[in-house]
Design an enzyme around this catalytic site. Structure first.
Site: not given
Ligand code: EPZ
Length: 434
Positions: A34, A104, A128, A134-135, A338, A408
């Site tokens: 996924k 997201r 969520c 955040p982005i 994380v 999902r």
């Molecule tokens: C991806 O989410 C996955 N989703 C998540 O899987 C997974 O848990 C996560 O990576 C960590 O491995 C997909 O790939 C679709 P991140 P993502 O950006 O990209 C912070 C599942 O169950 N952050 O690595 O959203 C954020 O708040 C899902 O399949 C910022 O601060 O994860 C978090 O604390 C859940 N600013 C940390 O980084 C930003 O601009 C990790 O987020 C972006 C992120």
């Protein structure tokens, strides 16, 4: 399950009914990942040629992104289990808010839309259950690549006649930010480096997919990506990697129920962090080519666990493994580094008799000799998986409400567990007769 069936399922509030206490035995088929399919589907926006992705599972998150793509004007169709996508007449301002807010990963369209069309309007992804999500790292990187970013009410508007290469350092190795910036840099002018990049296998798969379109990406799987932008990308047929989190979920369920299960096809090196922990907890792990077999003889042993970005232990398997460890001999110390709020499964596990104490981002899980079936409520995809695992290992009957969370990210979950000997079925909850 297609989108309409999913909406009906949500409306019908189906529950999973599980009679636990049976060791899982047998083989289970693992689907395409996924979390690789979603960024790769977004990346199809970078070319006007057709792209074929064989063997894409029917998952609600995949269906949501397909709907977002269709709203943008992308031609998305299914040919059997293949997804065929062609982005010719695209309106980069047409992403629908209700779909982007729901999932997201839809925000991954931002980089490719901006890179190819020079402008885009993308609704802000909602937070969520597991955190604010955040982005800021996505936006900071796109600005470095030359984007003008304007925040609207509930959306972001991007403009950049031409993106140019940049040196980007990510404060955190965000998977999504790495993916968005990788896609944008693929067709920017010149060289881009992304330092402190995410090393997840799904990021590597996206990089390999982009190279199959004609992009020039080096360093995938390391902390430093180097991308040389090209003017145009062409079509491809690309087989997405297998889902290490789906495979890990079935392996953890096997550990929790004292079973003997083989999962495949998988890429064993993607499962290394989990396999190391399963061995530490007393499991017999055999890697057999593109399959992994786990035999759990006797009670699990307690272990310490800390989730980290890859190659550390994956946060997506923290809740499932905690469910198994709630039955282990001894006390496990589990730290979630994380996400800031990924312990929502704990109150539900406690209702089954689990002994878990929370101290900030650390949970102390003292194993009990049995869990008792209960009526459970899931908060998100991986918490739902954890509750299913606990119910499969518990004595007696459990119901897992809000089972739609599972759809999902897990295709045919009940069927796969039933094939392994579980007593599990999905029924619409009968409304109480007043
Ligand atoms: C991806 O989410 C996955 N989703 C998540 O899987 C997974 O848990 C996560 O990576 C960590 O491995 C997909 O790939 C679709 P991140 P993502 O950006 O990209 C912070 C599942 O169950 N952050 O690595 O959203 C954020 O708040 C899902 O399949 C910022 O601060 O994860 C978090 O604390 C859940 N600013 C940390 O980084 C930003 O601009 C990790 O987020 C972006 C992120």
């Amino acid at each position: 399950m297609d989108h309409d069936e999913f909406e009906e399922a949500v409306a019908a509030e189906p529950d999973l009914y599980i009679d636990g206490g049976r060791p899982l035995q047998g083989d289970v088929q693992i689907e395409a990942s996924k979390n690789a399919v979603l960024p790769i589907l977004a990346a199809t926006l970078l070319t006007s040629d057709p792209v074929r992705l064989p063997g894409v599972p029917w998952l609600h998150d995949v269906d949501t992104l397909c709907r977002v793509q269709r709203s943008l004007g992308v031609d998305v169709s299914r040919e059997g289990r293949d997804l065929v996508v062609q982005a010719i007449d695209v309106d980069p301002f047409a992403a629908p808010e209700h779909l982007v807010r729901r999932m997201r990963a839809s925000f991954l369209i931002a980089g490719p839309l901006l890179a190819r069309f020079g402008a885009a309007r993308v609704p802000l992804p909602g937070g969520c259950a597991i955190g604010s999500r955040p982005i800021d790292l996505h936006l900071k990187g796109l600005v470095a690549l030359g984007a003008d970013v304007q925040a609207g009410s509930g959306y972001i508007e991007f403009r950049a006649p031409r993106l140019h290469g940049a040196n980007i350092y990510l404060d955190f190795p965000s998977v999504g930010a790495t993916e968005n910036l990788l896609m944008a840099a693929a067709v920017a002018d010149g060289w881009t480096t992304i330092e402190n990049a995410a090393q997840e296998p799904e990021v590597v798969d996206l990089a390999n997919f982009l190279c199959s379109l004609g992009a020039e990406v080096r360093g995938a799987g390391t902390t430093e990506l180097r991308i040389h932008g090209v003017r145009r990308l062409h079509g491809t047929t690309y087989q997405v990697i297998s889902d290490r989190i789906e495979a890990g979920t079935y392996l953890v369920a096997t550990a929790a129920t004292g079973g003997d299960v083989t999962v495949g096809p998988v890429l064993p090196e993607h499962l290394k962090p989990l396999l190391a922990k399963l061995r530490e907890a007393g499991g017999e792990v055999d890697v057999q080519g593109d399959a992994v077999r786990l035999r759990q003889r006797g009670r699990l042993r307690a272990i310490d666990l800390k989730t980290m970005p890859h190659p550390g232990f994956p946060t997506d398997l923290q809740a499932p493994l905690m469910a198994a460890l709630s039955l282990a001999e001894g006390t496990s110390v589990i730290t979630e580094t994380v996400f800031e709020n990924r312990f929502m499964h704990i109150p539900e596990l406690r209702r089954m008799g689990a002994d878990v104490k929370i101290d900030g981002r650390t949970a102390l899980v003292t194993g009990v000799d049995h869990l008792t079936g209960a009526t459970l409520h899931a908060s998100d995809l991986r918490a739902a998986a954890a509750l299913v695992i606990a119910a499969l290992a518990a004595n007696g009957r459990s119901t897992v409400a809000d089972a739609f969370h599972l759809d999902r990210g897990y295709a045919d979950l009940e069927e796969k567990f039933a094939q392994l000997g579980a007593q599990i079925e999905r029924r619409s909850s009968c409304s109480e007769v007043l």
